[in-house]
Write a protein that holds these residues in place. Structure first.
Motif, PDB file in Angstrom:
ATOM      1  N   UNK A  31       0.813  -1.209   0.000  1.00 33.89           N
ATOM      2  CA  UNK A  31       0.000   0.000   0.000  1.00 33.89           C
ATOM      3  C   UNK A  31       0.851   1.266   0.000  1.00 33.89           C
ATOM      4  N   UNK A  32       2.095   1.169   0.373  1.00 31.34           N
ATOM      5  CA  UNK A  32       3.005   2.305   0.172  1.00 31.34           C
ATOM      6  C   UNK A  32       3.257   2.527  -1.313  1.00 31.34           C
ATOM      7  N   UNK A  33       3.434   1.420  -2.051  1.00 34.24           N
ATOM      8  CA  UNK A  33       3.574   1.533  -3.505  1.00 34.24           C
ATOM      9  C   UNK A  33       2.281   2.026  -4.150  1.00 34.24           C
ATOM     10  N   UNK A  34       1.135   1.554  -3.651  1.00 35.89           N
ATOM     11  CA  UNK A  34      -0.144   2.033  -4.168  1.00 35.89           C
ATOM     12  C   UNK A  34      -0.313   3.533  -3.914  1.00 35.89           C
ATOM     13  N   UNK A  35       0.171   3.984  -2.766  1.00 39.18           N
ATOM     14  CA  UNK A  35       0.095   5.418  -2.462  1.00 39.18           C
ATOM     15  C   UNK A  35       0.913   6.232  -3.455  1.00 39.18           C
ATOM     16  N   UNK A  36       2.112   5.748  -3.802  1.00 37.98           N
ATOM     17  CA  UNK A  36       2.935   6.434  -4.804  1.00 37.98           C
ATOM     18  C   UNK A  36       2.237   6.444  -6.157  1.00 37.98           C
ATOM     19  N   UNK A  37       1.647   5.323  -6.525  1.00 41.60           N
ATOM     20  CA  UNK A  37       0.936   5.231  -7.810  1.00 41.60           C
ATOM     21  C   UNK A  37      -0.254   6.190  -7.862  1.00 41.60           C
ATOM     22  N   UNK A  38      -1.068   6.194  -6.823  1.00 42.02           N
ATOM     23  CA  UNK A  38      -2.257   7.063  -6.807  1.00 42.02           C
ATOM     24  C   UNK A  38      -1.880   8.540  -6.704  1.00 42.02           C
ATOM     25  N   UNK A  39      -0.788   8.827  -6.019  1.00 37.95           N
ATOM     26  CA  UNK A  39      -0.343  10.221  -5.920  1.00 37.95           C
ATOM     27  C   UNK A  39       0.065  10.758  -7.284  1.00 37.95           C
ATOM     28  N   UNK A  40       0.779   9.960  -8.067  1.00 37.97           N
ATOM     29  CA  UNK A  40       1.167  10.410  -9.408  1.00 37.97           C
ATOM     30  C   UNK A  40      -0.035  10.492 -10.344  1.00 37.97           C
ATOM     31  N   UNK A  41      -1.043   9.669 -10.125  1.00 35.74           N
ATOM     32  CA  UNK A  41      -2.263   9.807 -10.917  1.00 35.74           C
ATOM     33  C   UNK A  41      -2.919  11.159 -10.660  1.00 35.74           C
ATOM     34  N   UNK A  42      -2.866  11.618  -9.426  1.00 36.35           N
ATOM     35  CA  UNK A  42      -3.465  12.913  -9.082  1.00 36.35           C
ATOM     36  C   UNK A  42      -2.612  14.063  -9.604  1.00 36.35           C
ATOM     37  N   UNK A  43      -1.297  13.923  -9.537  1.00 34.41           N
ATOM     38  CA  UNK A  43      -0.416  15.006  -9.998  1.00 34.41           C
ATOM     39  C   UNK A  43      -0.578  15.280 -11.485  1.00 34.41           C
ATOM     40  N   UNK A  44      -0.796  14.244 -12.282  1.00 38.00           N
ATOM     41  CA  UNK A  44      -1.110  14.443 -13.692  1.00 38.00           C
ATOM     42  C   UNK A  44       0.063  14.741 -14.587  1.00 38.00           C
ATOM     43  N   UNK A  45       1.295  14.534 -14.146  1.00 39.15           N
ATOM     44  CA  UNK A  45       2.459  14.816 -14.990  1.00 39.15           C
ATOM     45  C   UNK A  45       3.164  13.538 -15.424  1.00 39.15           C
ATOM     46  N   UNK A  46       2.388  12.451 -15.491  1.00 35.20           N
ATOM     47  CA  UNK A  46       2.948  11.160 -15.883  1.00 35.20           C
ATOM     48  C   UNK A  46       2.131  10.575 -17.026  1.00 35.20           C
ATOM     49  N   UNK A  47       2.406   9.303 -17.349  1.00 30.60           N
ATOM     50  CA  UNK A  47       1.774   8.668 -18.505  1.00 30.60           C
ATOM     51  C   UNK A  47       0.258   8.594 -18.335  1.00 30.60           C
ATOM     52  N   UNK A  48      -0.199   8.197 -17.156  1.00 33.97           N
ATOM     53  CA  UNK A  48      -1.627   8.104 -16.872  1.00 33.97           C
ATOM     54  C   UNK A  48      -1.994   9.127 -15.804  1.00 33.97           C
TER      55      UNK A  48
END
Length: 304
Positions: A254-271
């Protein structure tokens, strides 16, 4: 027959232009010169009038891309880029504002269940209340994740998110009431440090976690299957080491999931997440943080 000595009368003069030569020719004093006469226009060059220049078709002037009739705007620096950036920043602020409110509500519920002894004893003796909150948690979570209409329609999205937060807070408070106050406080501190560190890391790193969506899906499936197997095994015979391994695995996942979901919110990545789905962004990050807290609390293992 003798020739007349007097000139002919001026009856042949043009009545509109007095003094002009007679229509038959030139020869009267004061009129046009007798010879050579002015050439007729268009009957030769260079003796006649010069040929007119061919008409020049007006060509539209190119003011560059983005011209709107008043000013030129470059494609590489247009207002749309700033509009998108403003929208994304507003979306991030909205998501983290909602998460902050959710965490405050959850911490307040945990504090009541931990420090108020009668409340903690009541929830530990009445397990049915916990399962009711679990049902509310599952129903509201699936509705917000799977149904776009309620998720984006105000005020239903806020109502469902509030019910979800209360149910999740009640479940977390019930779990916290089974551990000592010291363990709960330490777990909160560790969760806060991990969450802040992951968020700062996601803002700074160039690693794109969203490009590994398939890997995270497999990780989620493995985590779910492992949890089911662990629950079945522990229901027959409690094994401390298996419980600790599962808690450690859950905290890491869930630490990795937190990193994944945080980048989804930031919007400066692939998805990325659409700016209209701020409920989804807040829901996922909040759930990741709560699960990290519960797994860290199990790792401490200091039960009442």
């Amino acid at each position: 027959m003798s020739n007349p000595s007097a000139p002919p009368p001026y009856d042949d003069r043009n009545p509109l232009y007095p003094g002009s030569p007679p229509q038959g020719g030139y020869g009267q004093p004061g009129g046009y010169p007798p010879y050579p006469a002015y050439p007729q226009p268009g009957y030769g060059h260079p003796a006649g009038y010069p040929q007119p220049m061919p008409p020049i078709h007006p060509m539209p002037m190119n003011y560059g891309p983005g011209y709107d009739g008043e000013r030129a705007v470059s494609d590489s620096f247009g207002p749309g880029e700033w509009d998108d950036r403003k929208v994304r920043h507003a979306f991030i602020r909205k998501v983290y504002t909602i998460i902050s409110i959710q965490l405050l509500i959850t911490v307040a519920i945990i504090a009541v269940f931990t420090f108020v002894t009668p409340v903690g004893e009541f929830v530990r003796k009445n397990v049915a209340v916990y399962y009711v909150s679990y049902v509310v948690f599952i129903v509201t979570y699936m509705t917000l994740i799977c149904c776009q209409g309620p998720r984006r329609r105000f005020p239903w999205n806020i109502i469902l998110l509030t019910l979800f937060t209360l149910a999740m807070g009640f479940m977390t408070g019930t779990i916290s009431s089974m551990y000592s106050t010291k363990a709960v406080i330490i777990a909160m501190i560790i969760t806060a440090v991990v969450s802040i560190s992951v968020t700062v890391f996601c803002f700074q790193t160039k690693v794109d976690f969203t490009s590994c969506t398939g890997l995270f899906c497999v990780l989620g499936i493995v985590m779910m299957v492992t949890g089911i197997v662990t629950a079945i095994v522990l229901s027959f015979k409690y094994m401390y080491w298996l419980h600790m391994v599962y808690a450690a695995l859950g905290a890491i996942c869930f630490t990795l999931f937190l990193a994944y979901d945080t980048q989804l919110v930031l919007g400066n990545r692939k998805h990325t997440i659409s700016p209209e789905d701020y409920i989804t962004g807040a829901l996922q990050i909040y759930t990741d943080i709560i699960y990290i807290f519960t797994f860290v609390l199990q790792l401490l293992g200091d039960r009442n």
